[in-house]
Design an enzyme around this catalytic site. Structure first.
Site, PDB file in Angstrom:
ATOM      1  CB  SER A 123      -0.892   0.006   1.246  1.00 55.02           C
ATOM      2  OG  SER A 123      -1.509   1.262   1.434  1.00 55.02           O
ATOM      3  CE1 TYR A 137      -4.617  -2.244   4.723  1.00 56.18           C
ATOM      4  CE2 TYR A 137      -3.568  -0.134   4.279  1.00 56.18           C
ATOM      5  CZ  TYR A 137      -4.132  -1.306   3.830  1.00 56.18           C
ATOM      6  OH  TYR A 137      -4.196  -1.559   2.476  1.00 56.18           O
TER       7      TYR A 137
END
Length: 231
Positions: A123, A137
């Site tokens: 990401s 995350y």
């Protein structure tokens, strides 16, 4: 991505928790691309013992696997110290620990076969810690990117190729649940960018390149207090 790869004539091995949706996708692709083989299996990547079993089953059914895309992930999370350890722990376990299990399994398989292409879906948040609900995350994806960079160094001369993709916000079920619409890219554009980078066997890439390449450059350099806008 499954639809995009099938359109390119690639045989597919698809695994996820919801086998009913995989079977629907298999039937859809079978009708559109009758020459493409599609194998499906139910798999929760947190069931570590099942990962090598499912991968081995795919190898038997398709006669080999030349690429593994480690894509499973969740977006649970809570501010650190808020008393919701379970949410952050689940994110780390699914996004990083389970990814490691898949990586180990794929590398053993590729080493035995003599070649292979490992793709890790990380990401853009791997590039900067962010506060609030995305802290765990971002940490999990930083771990994925770090593992990928270690493997790129390990296999710089082959025979295994490694790609690390760091997507920005792409329209999906997961991003819909997050409620974030900042710089959201539609699903088709996001998939096109990812598949293009994978097929080129790019080493590491931010996708889609615009506007995220410039934003990642800025993220890496901005003071921590400004990262709240990405949370």
């Amino acid at each position: 991505m499954a639809r995009a790869f099938a359109a390119r004539g690639r045989d597919l091995a698809l695994c996820a928790r919801r086998i009913d949706r995989l079977e629907e996708l298999r039937d859809e692709l079978g009708q559109q691309y009758p020459g493409v083989k599609v194998s499906v299996a139910a798999l929760d990547v947190n069931d570590h013992d099942e990962v090598p079993k499912v991968f081995a089953r795919f190898v038997d059914e398709l006669g080999g696997i030349d690429r593994v895309i480690v894509n499973a992930g969740i977006g649970k999370g809570a501010p650190l110290g808020s008393g919701k350890l379970w949410a952050n722990k689940a994110t780390i376990e699914t996004n990083l620990v389970a990814a490691l299990v898949q990586i180990e399994t794929a590398l053993e398989m590729f080493t035995s076969a003599g070649s292979g292409h490992l793709v890790l879906i990380s990401s853009v948040l791997a590039n900067k810690g962010v506060p609030g609900v995305k802290a765990a995350y971002a940490a999990s994806k930083a771990g994925v990117s770090s593992l990928g960079e270690s493997l790129r160094a390990e296999y710089s001369s082959g025979p295994i190729k490694v790609t690390v993709l760091e997507p920005g916000y792409i329209e999906s079920e997961m991003t819909a649940k997050s409620g974030s619409t900042m710089l959201m890219v539609d699903n088709a554009s996001g998939v096109k960018a990812m598949v293009h980078a994978i097929e080129r066997e790019t080493g590491r890439a931010v996708v889609p390149p615009w506007p995220w390449t410039a934003l990642v450059w800025a993220m890496r350099r901005m003071p921590p207090r400004f990262t709240k806008r990405f949370a």
